[in-house]
Design a protein around this motif. Structure first.
Motif, PDB file in Angstrom:
ATOM      1  N   ALA A 155       9.789  -6.776   4.813  1.00  0.00           N
ATOM      2  CA  ALA A 155       8.492  -6.700   5.487  1.00  0.00           C
ATOM      3  C   ALA A 155       8.088  -8.072   6.024  1.00  0.00           C
ATOM      4  O   ALA A 155       7.576  -8.185   7.141  1.00  0.00           O
ATOM      5  CB  ALA A 155       7.430  -6.155   4.541  1.00  0.00           C
ATOM      6  N   ARG A 183      -3.426   1.479  11.382  1.00  0.00           N
ATOM      7  CA  ARG A 183      -2.230   1.844  10.629  1.00  0.00           C
ATOM      8  C   ARG A 183      -1.153   0.778  10.792  1.00  0.00           C
ATOM      9  O   ARG A 183      -1.147   0.009  11.754  1.00  0.00           O
ATOM     10  CB  ARG A 183      -1.711   3.212  11.066  1.00  0.00           C
ATOM     11  N   ALA A 184      -0.233   0.781   9.850  1.00  0.00           N
ATOM     12  CA  ALA A 184       0.851  -0.191   9.841  1.00  0.00           C
ATOM     13  C   ALA A 184       1.849   0.103  10.958  1.00  0.00           C
ATOM     14  O   ALA A 184       2.062   1.258  11.329  1.00  0.00           O
ATOM     15  CB  ALA A 184       1.554  -0.158   8.492  1.00  0.00           C
ATOM     16  N   ILE A 194       1.165  -4.909   9.148  1.00  0.00           N
ATOM     17  CA  ILE A 194       0.013  -4.412   9.898  1.00  0.00           C
ATOM     18  C   ILE A 194      -0.744  -5.568  10.543  1.00  0.00           C
ATOM     19  O   ILE A 194      -0.964  -6.605   9.916  1.00  0.00           O
ATOM     20  CB  ILE A 194      -0.923  -3.578   8.987  1.00  0.00           C
ATOM     21  N   GLU A 229       0.853  -1.188   0.000  1.00  0.00           N
ATOM     22  CA  GLU A 229       0.000   0.000   0.000  1.00  0.00           C
ATOM     23  C   GLU A 229       0.886   1.235   0.000  1.00  0.00           C
ATOM     24  O   GLU A 229       1.951   1.242   0.627  1.00  0.00           O
ATOM     25  CB  GLU A 229      -0.909   0.025   1.237  1.00  0.00           C
ATOM     26  N   ASP A 245       5.051  -0.961  10.583  1.00  0.00           N
ATOM     27  CA  ASP A 245       6.298  -0.755   9.854  1.00  0.00           C
ATOM     28  C   ASP A 245       6.005  -0.708   8.363  1.00  0.00           C
ATOM     29  O   ASP A 245       4.992  -1.255   7.902  1.00  0.00           O
ATOM     30  CB  ASP A 245       7.272  -1.929  10.096  1.00  0.00           C
ATOM     31  N   SER A 246       6.919  -0.099   7.611  1.00  0.00           N
ATOM     32  CA  SER A 246       6.823  -0.141   6.155  1.00  0.00           C
ATOM     33  C   SER A 246       8.225  -0.285   5.578  1.00  0.00           C
ATOM     34  O   SER A 246       9.201   0.203   6.159  1.00  0.00           O
ATOM     35  CB  SER A 246       6.117   1.103   5.604  1.00  0.00           C
ATOM     36  N   LYS A 301       4.666   0.996  -0.758  1.00  0.00           N
ATOM     37  CA  LYS A 301       5.568   0.336   0.192  1.00  0.00           C
ATOM     38  C   LYS A 301       4.914  -0.948   0.689  1.00  0.00           C
ATOM     39  O   LYS A 301       3.710  -1.102   0.651  1.00  0.00           O
ATOM     40  CB  LYS A 301       5.868   1.237   1.385  1.00  0.00           C
ATOM     41  N   TRP A 302       5.748  -1.846   1.196  1.00  0.00           N
ATOM     42  CA  TRP A 302       5.252  -3.056   1.836  1.00  0.00           C
ATOM     43  C   TRP A 302       4.992  -2.745   3.298  1.00  0.00           C
ATOM     44  O   TRP A 302       5.890  -2.320   4.023  1.00  0.00           O
ATOM     45  CB  TRP A 302       6.261  -4.193   1.674  1.00  0.00           C
ATOM     46  N   GLN A 303       3.752  -2.929   3.715  1.00  0.00           N
ATOM     47  CA  GLN A 303       3.303  -2.566   5.054  1.00  0.00           C
ATOM     48  C   GLN A 303       3.165  -3.815   5.934  1.00  0.00           C
ATOM     49  O   GLN A 303       2.658  -4.835   5.477  1.00  0.00           O
ATOM     50  CB  GLN A 303       1.939  -1.862   4.990  1.00  0.00           C
TER      51      GLN A 303
END
Length: 144
Positions: free
Chosen positions: A118, A107-108, A101, A94, A110-111, A97-99
Motif C-alpha cells: 500500500a 473511497r479508496a 486513499i 480499514e 486501492d487496497s 486491509k491497507w487502503q
C-alpha cells in the motif's frame, strides 16, 4: 486538449495498443475534470498500466472491442476532482486491509493485504499528483 488513438502524447507511444487506448480514455476523463495536461498524462499512464496488469483477458478483450476514445467524447465530471488532485495520499488500515486513499475522497483507490504494498502504491500516486504521503499505523495514529 483531448486525445484519440491517432493523436496522443508522445509519452504514450511505447505503450502497447490496449494500454495506450486505456491511458487515452483515462487522460481524456481527467482533462474533463479540469486536470492540467502535465498531471493528467502521468496519472493516466500509471493507471492504465496498473489496469493492464490487473485485468483478466476477458476484461481486456471486452475493452479492446469498445469504440476507440475520441477527442469529442463526453465524460462525467467530478466536482471534487480539483480538490482531490491536490490532496495528500493516505495509507490507512480499514476493513481488514491497507487502503490507499486521497484525503477527502469517499473511497479508496486501492487496497492491499500488506502495508508495504500500500505504501509503495501511495508513493506512486502521490508522485504523479505532486503531493505527499501520510502513513497511518493500524491503530489509526499517524506514523512518523
Amino acid at each position: 486538449m483531448p486525445w484519440d488513438m491517432k493523436d496522443y502524447p508522445a509519452s504514450m507511444k511505447n505503450l502497447d495498443h490496449i494500454t495506450r487506448k486505456k491511458a487515452i480514455d483515462i487522460a481524456n476523463a481527467l482533462l474533463a475534470d479540469d486536470y492540467p495536461e502535465d498531471r493528467a498524462i502521468p496519472i493516466a499512464i500509471s493507471q492504465a498500466e496498473k489496469w493492464a496488469e490487473d485485468a483478466d483477458q476477458q476484461e481486456k478483450n471486452k475493452f479492446k472491442k469498445e469504440k476507440n476514445p475520441q477527442k469529442s467524447d463526453s465524460h462525467d465530471t467530478d466536482q471534487n476532482s480539483g480538490r482531490l488532485l491536490d490532496a495528500d495520499v493516505a495509507v490507512k488500515f480499514e476493513d481488514d486491509k491497507w487502503q490507499v486513499i486521497s484525503e477527502g475522497a469517499k473511497r479508496a483507490s486501492d487496497s492491499f493485504e500488506h502495508k508495504d504494498e500500500a505504501v509503495q502504491r501511495a508513493k506512486e500516486v502521490a508522485e504523479n499528483k505532486g503531493t505527499d504521503v501520510k502513513i497511518y499505523k493500524k491503530d489509526g495514529t499517524l506514523q512518523k
